[in-house]
Design a protein around this motif. Structure first.
Motif, PDB file in Angstrom:
ATOM      1  N   TYR A 246       0.832  -1.210   0.000  1.00 27.21           N
ATOM      2  CA  TYR A 246       0.000   0.000   0.000  1.00 27.21           C
ATOM      3  C   TYR A 246       0.866   1.260   0.000  1.00 27.21           C
ATOM      4  CZ  TYR A 246      -4.094  -2.911   0.945  1.00 27.21           C
ATOM      5  OH  TYR A 246      -5.101  -3.833   0.853  1.00 27.21           O
ATOM      6  N   TRP A 247       1.982   1.214   0.689  1.00 24.46           N
ATOM      7  CA  TRP A 247       2.878   2.369   0.685  1.00 24.46           C
ATOM      8  C   TRP A 247       3.474   2.581  -0.706  1.00 24.46           C
ATOM      9  CZ3 TRP A 247       4.106   6.703   2.790  1.00 24.46           C
ATOM     10  CH2 TRP A 247       5.347   7.283   2.526  1.00 24.46           C
ATOM     11  N   GLU A 248       3.826   1.503  -1.379  1.00 23.21           N
ATOM     12  CA  GLU A 248       4.352   1.627  -2.735  1.00 23.21           C
ATOM     13  C   GLU A 248       3.296   2.172  -3.686  1.00 23.21           C
ATOM     14  OE1 GLU A 248       5.819  -2.169  -3.824  1.00 23.21           O
ATOM     15  OE2 GLU A 248       7.545  -2.115  -2.465  1.00 23.21           O
ATOM     16  N   LEU A 249       2.045   1.771  -3.511  1.00 22.12           N
ATOM     17  CA  LEU A 249       0.975   2.316  -4.338  1.00 22.12           C
ATOM     18  C   LEU A 249       0.795   3.808  -4.091  1.00 22.12           C
ATOM     19  CD1 LEU A 249      -1.721  -0.509  -4.078  1.00 22.12           C
ATOM     20  CD2 LEU A 249      -0.415   0.123  -6.102  1.00 22.12           C
ATOM     21  N   ALA A 250       0.844   4.233  -2.833  1.00 23.81           N
ATOM     22  CA  ALA A 250       0.731   5.657  -2.537  1.00 23.81           C
ATOM     23  C   ALA A 250       1.942   6.433  -3.056  1.00 23.81           C
ATOM     24  CB  ALA A 250       0.577   5.863  -1.029  1.00 23.81           C
ATOM     25  N   HIS A 251       3.117   5.805  -2.976  1.00 21.31           N
ATOM     26  CA  HIS A 251       4.335   6.457  -3.460  1.00 21.31           C
ATOM     27  C   HIS A 251       4.344   6.565  -4.978  1.00 21.31           C
ATOM     28  CE1 HIS A 251       8.393   7.924  -2.912  1.00 21.31           C
ATOM     29  NE2 HIS A 251       8.824   7.095  -3.841  1.00 21.31           N
ATOM     30  N   ARG A 252       3.440   5.870  -5.638  1.00 13.27           N
ATOM     31  CA  ARG A 252       3.369   5.961  -7.103  1.00 13.27           C
ATOM     32  C   ARG A 252       2.971   7.356  -7.546  1.00 13.27           C
ATOM     33  NH1 ARG A 252       6.263   2.889 -10.334  1.00 13.27           N
ATOM     34  NH2 ARG A 252       5.367   2.727 -12.422  1.00 13.27           N
ATOM     35  N   ILE A 253       2.314   8.104  -6.684  1.00 10.62           N
ATOM     36  CA  ILE A 253       1.970   9.483  -7.024  1.00 10.62           C
ATOM     37  C   ILE A 253       3.240  10.313  -7.206  1.00 10.62           C
ATOM     38  CG2 ILE A 253       0.743  11.534  -6.208  1.00 10.62           C
ATOM     39  CD1 ILE A 253      -1.134   9.724  -4.692  1.00 10.62           C
ATOM     40  N   THR A 254       4.232  10.060  -6.374  1.00 13.99           N
ATOM     41  CA  THR A 254       5.512  10.766  -6.517  1.00 13.99           C
ATOM     42  C   THR A 254       6.153  10.446  -7.858  1.00 13.99           C
ATOM     43  OG1 THR A 254       5.818  10.648  -4.123  1.00 13.99           O
ATOM     44  CG2 THR A 254       7.761  11.139  -5.454  1.00 13.99           C
ATOM     45  N   TRP A 255       6.132   9.167  -8.234  1.00 16.46           N
ATOM     46  CA  TRP A 255       6.676   8.777  -9.540  1.00 16.46           C
ATOM     47  C   TRP A 255       5.955   9.495 -10.669  1.00 16.46           C
ATOM     48  CZ3 TRP A 255       4.043   6.341 -13.546  1.00 16.46           C
ATOM     49  CH2 TRP A 255       4.828   5.895 -14.607  1.00 16.46           C
ATOM     50  N   MET A 256       4.656   9.669 -10.537  1.00 15.99           N
ATOM     51  CA  MET A 256       3.874  10.318 -11.580  1.00 15.99           C
ATOM     52  C   MET A 256       4.301  11.777 -11.761  1.00 15.99           C
ATOM     53  SD  MET A 256      -0.283  10.684 -11.754  1.00 15.99           S
ATOM     54  CE  MET A 256      -0.313  11.591 -10.198  1.00 15.99           C
ATOM     55  N   PHE A 257       4.456  12.507 -10.656  1.00 14.26           N
ATOM     56  CA  PHE A 257       4.830  13.919 -10.763  1.00 14.26           C
ATOM     57  C   PHE A 257       6.280  14.080 -11.215  1.00 14.26           C
ATOM     58  CE2 PHE A 257       1.075  14.522  -8.073  1.00 14.26           C
ATOM     59  CZ  PHE A 257       0.515  15.641  -8.664  1.00 14.26           C
ATOM     60  N   VAL A 258       7.165  13.208 -10.729  1.00 13.94           N
ATOM     61  CA  VAL A 258       8.574  13.295 -11.138  1.00 13.94           C
ATOM     62  C   VAL A 258       8.719  13.003 -12.631  1.00 13.94           C
ATOM     63  CG1 VAL A 258      10.842  12.230 -10.857  1.00 13.94           C
ATOM     64  CG2 VAL A 258       9.457  12.776  -8.840  1.00 13.94           C
ATOM     65  N   SER A 259       8.053  11.973 -13.113  1.00  2.46           N
ATOM     66  CA  SER A 259       8.132  11.629 -14.533  1.00  2.46           C
ATOM     67  C   SER A 259       7.509  12.721 -15.390  1.00  2.46           C
ATOM     68  CB  SER A 259       7.429  10.290 -14.781  1.00  2.46           C
ATOM     69  OG  SER A 259       8.011   9.257 -14.013  1.00  2.46           O
ATOM     70  N   ALA A 260       6.414  13.321 -14.930  1.00  2.00           N
ATOM     71  CA  ALA A 260       5.800  14.418 -15.680  1.00  2.00           C
ATOM     72  C   ALA A 260       6.737  15.623 -15.750  1.00  2.00           C
ATOM     73  CB  ALA A 260       4.474  14.816 -15.037  1.00  2.00           C
ATOM     74  N   MET A 261       7.432  15.905 -14.665  1.00  2.00           N
ATOM     75  CA  MET A 261       8.384  17.012 -14.671  1.00  2.00           C
ATOM     76  C   MET A 261       9.538  16.738 -15.631  1.00  2.00           C
ATOM     77  SD  MET A 261       9.405  19.945 -13.737  1.00  2.00           S
ATOM     78  CE  MET A 261       8.262  20.368 -12.428  1.00  2.00           C
ATOM     79  N   LEU A 262      10.050  15.519 -15.627  1.00  2.00           N
ATOM     80  CA  LEU A 262      11.132  15.177 -16.552  1.00  2.00           C
ATOM     81  C   LEU A 262      10.683  15.270 -18.006  1.00  2.00           C
ATOM     82  CD1 LEU A 262      12.764  12.130 -14.716  1.00  2.00           C
ATOM     83  CD2 LEU A 262      13.631  14.466 -14.864  1.00  2.00           C
ATOM     84  N   LEU A 263       9.444  14.896 -18.262  1.00  2.00           N
ATOM     85  CA  LEU A 263       8.931  14.958 -19.624  1.00  2.00           C
ATOM     86  C   LEU A 263       8.716  16.389 -20.088  1.00  2.00           C
ATOM     87  CD1 LEU A 263       7.893  13.205 -22.020  1.00  2.00           C
ATOM     88  CD2 LEU A 263       5.626  13.335 -20.983  1.00  2.00           C
ATOM     89  N   ALA A 264       8.262  17.249 -19.185  1.00  2.00           N
ATOM     90  CA  ALA A 264       7.965  18.631 -19.555  1.00  2.00           C
ATOM     91  C   ALA A 264       9.150  19.561 -19.376  1.00  2.00           C
ATOM     92  CB  ALA A 264       6.794  19.149 -18.713  1.00  2.00           C
ATOM     93  N   LEU A 265      10.225  19.092 -18.762  1.00  2.00           N
ATOM     94  CA  LEU A 265      11.342  19.988 -18.432  1.00  2.00           C
ATOM     95  C   LEU A 265      11.983  20.651 -19.649  1.00  2.00           C
ATOM     96  CD1 LEU A 265      12.863  21.032 -15.995  1.00  2.00           C
ATOM     97  CD2 LEU A 265      14.467  19.131 -16.233  1.00  2.00           C
TER      98      LEU A 265
END
Length: 260
Positions: free
Chosen positions: A171-190
């Motif tokens: 469950y913690w890994e599932l919640a931490h997936r939100i962090t992966w989503m924002f980090v990957s979006a930032m890398l894509l839009a950077l």
């Protein structure tokens, strides 16, 4: 000769069909391309029933629990959480590109150009909607939906139906997936955000040197043009990024296991 069916047999048969149905239906309600508001709930429920009938022979025996027992309620809640969690992981993949499109649109001045997203029923920038359509078409063209269903059906082997369920780490890994989503979006839009930022800084320096120049009449259209050019350049590497993020998503879905 009358056909006699024991109560235990009925409970076993019902549990063998109902518990997979809860997991599959929860997954169908949360994934992007089927769980969107554009797809009626009857169609999603029908697909869940059809998939349940097809995969029940491959699941094997399920725990023999009385339908009115507290353990049955716990197992049912666990199946709903597992299906919704796996669907959330897949939803994060699509929302990643939506967030990236919003970041780029806000930076280049297209934040006011918004439209209603028919899938979610909220206003999003046009660029984010373009990214959503592109990702959905790529996902379906590459048979990503078939791979998603295959990975999901593997969960019945890695996370079998039973009182175990997912552990706190899962469950913690599932919640931490939100962090992966924002980090990957930032890398894509950077790259696009950086390009537009450099243009804005340049106009800031020019305005400091020549205060009589109207920065609003020149900076906005030129920043918009550079932003569109940066988006055009980024589309050359759009498919490799999408392939990499999709692989990471499916690997994460396979890595979720039952609590020991």
């Amino acid at each position: 000769m009358a056909l006699e069916i024991a109560a235990d047999g009925i409970g076993q048969w019902v549990g063998q069909h109902v518990w997979p149905l809860f997991r599959i239906a929860s997954f169908m309600m949360t994934i992007p391309f089927v769980g969107a508001a554009l797809v009626p709930a009857r169609i999603r429920l029908g697909l869940a029933l059809l998939m349940t009938i097809l995969i029940v022979p491959m699941i094997g025996d399920v725990p023999k629990v009385d339908a009115l027992n507290a353990n049955a309620v716990v197992i049912t809640i666990q199946q709903v959480l597992i299906g919704a969690g796996l669907g959330f992981v897949l939803t994060a993949l699509f929302q990643l590109f939506v967030i990236a499109g919003q970041m780029i649109a806000m930076q280049m001045g297209l934040g006011f150009a918004s439209m209603v997203d028919p899938a979610n029923g909220v206003n999003v920038p046009v660029l984010a909607q373009i990214y959503t359509i592109t990702v959905t078409l790529l996902f379906l063209a590459m048979n990503g939906h078939l791979v998603a269903f295959e990975v999901f059906l593997e969960s019945f082997r890695t996370i079998p139906i039973g009182p175990g369920g997912l552990g706190p780490d899962a469950y913690w890994e599932l919640a931490h997936r939100i962090t992966w989503m924002f980090v990957s979006a930032m890398l894509l839009a950077l790259p696009a955000v950086t390009a537009v930022l450099i243009v804005n800084i340049s106009f800031g320096v020019m305005t400091r040197a020549a205060p009589q120049m109207n920065i609003f009449s020149l900076g906005f259209p030129i920043g918009l043009i550079f932003g569109l050019f940066a988006i055009w350049v980024l589309h050359a590497n759009f498919l490799p990024h999408f392939d990499e993020y999709t692989r990471q998503t499916f690997d994460f879905m396979r890595s979720i296991e039952q609590v020991p």
